[in-house]
Design an enzyme around this catalytic site. Sequence first.
Site, PDB file in Angstrom:
ATOM      1  N   PRO A  90      56.931  49.677  97.907  1.00 51.56           N
ATOM      2  CA  PRO A  90      58.293  49.995  98.368  1.00 51.56           C
ATOM      3  C   PRO A  90      58.621  49.384  99.721  1.00 51.56           C
ATOM      4  O   PRO A  90      57.817  49.425 100.661  1.00 51.56           O
ATOM      5  CB  PRO A  90      58.288  51.522  98.432  1.00 51.56           C
ATOM      6  CG  PRO A  90      57.324  51.920  97.373  1.00 51.56           C
ATOM      7  CD  PRO A  90      56.232  50.884  97.443  1.00 51.56           C
ATOM      8  N   CYS A  91      59.849  48.837  99.803  1.00 50.05           N
ATOM      9  CA  CYS A  91      60.236  48.077 100.992  1.00 50.05           C
ATOM     10  C   CYS A  91      61.153  48.856 101.931  1.00 50.05           C
ATOM     11  O   CYS A  91      61.525  48.359 102.991  1.00 50.05           O
ATOM     12  CB  CYS A  91      60.938  46.781 100.584  1.00 50.05           C
ATOM     13  SG  CYS A  91      62.496  47.058  99.691  1.00 50.05           S
ATOM     14  N   ASN A  92      61.535  50.089 101.541  1.00 46.97           N
ATOM     15  CA  ASN A  92      62.544  50.839 102.301  1.00 46.97           C
ATOM     16  C   ASN A  92      62.280  50.865 103.802  1.00 46.97           C
ATOM     17  O   ASN A  92      63.190  50.712 104.606  1.00 46.97           O
ATOM     18  CB  ASN A  92      62.616  52.288 101.804  1.00 46.97           C
ATOM     19  CG  ASN A  92      62.719  52.384 100.288  1.00 46.97           C
ATOM     20  OD1 ASN A  92      61.884  51.830  99.578  1.00 46.97           O
ATOM     21  ND2 ASN A  92      63.716  53.084  99.800  1.00 46.97           N
TER      22      ASN A  92
END
Length: 372
Positions: A90-92
Amino acid sequence: MIFKKGELFNGPGGLSLGAKKAKVVAPNGEVYTIQHQWSNDFDINACKTYGLNICGDEDHPSVHYGPVERLPIGERNKLGDIDCFVFGFPCNDYSNVGEKKGLNGTFGPLYSYGVKVLKEYKPKFFVAENVGGLQSANEGKAFIQILKELMQPSGDVEYEVIPHLYKFEEYGIPQARHRIIIVGIRKDLADKGIVYRVPAPTTPNSADYRTSSDAILNPAIPDDAPNHEKTTHRQNVVDMLNHIPPGENAWYIGIPEELQLNVRGARLSSIYKRLDPNKPAYTVTGSGGGGTHMYHWEEPRALTNRERARLQTFPDDFVFVGSKEAVRKQVGMAVPPEGAKIVFEAILKSFAGIEYNYVEPTAKLQISRLLV
């Protein structure tokens, strides 16, 4: 030679479709391919999309829906053994749009489950993917920490890691999408001469970039194509778009005052931004409110999900499962399959002993710091 693949954070299957399409024939005639074994994601719609398109069944038992924390990583009898591993963690918390909490965020530490897979299965190679902002999160410390753990996930397994910022428009993708991809080759294999190198751009000159209009119009999208529903806009939005030239956004000086947005603070460049038909698209995203859906260069409307999927290089027969907004999210989170295919074919060529054109990785400095 078939590499059985495990995957975390599978999304709709951009990386896996690229892996599935990758195929290399060695000089001795041996065929090198990659085959899905198991995967996991927390998004039920993404799991169904992945199952339908990668496995042929949207409820395929090898696609495990649920929190990665509950995936039985250590139980090989439940998942099956693997030869390679893929994870677009996940890049959030690393994205340049947001607070960039990095390792201190909710999603930042989830890469560690990829490290657990490397410890347990010791695959021959792995591919990790994230946004370009990963390099600068936590003042660059997060990137170094992640590389360090990927290089030596445990005391009895090490990897030669090659991180690089891939600019996908330089690889024939009709979109300016920049992503960090880290390829790891198990050190005992690297010591025997299996060395991955960053494949050279296929379209290094901007004059050769594939344009957004070419991707969307050639060939034309059939009216009955899946995920091709158009958005109905309010009249004031249509009127405003009619005053915005291709390549410009909601802050274009020529918009009449009565149609201008009344917005305080930051003015994001992607708000009501229309595509420039003579250039690659700007980055396809999976979230955002009004004005962030990407807009046609000629028609006064947002792109359909199928048009966004074209910019991401998904074929028209790749069906996304879920509501219109759920599909938008999936399309935006994906890695362009045709870009992923180039990376996987370079890996397969490395194992098959086939030479290919390459460039130096962009993250040599970080690697040299780790080796001191």
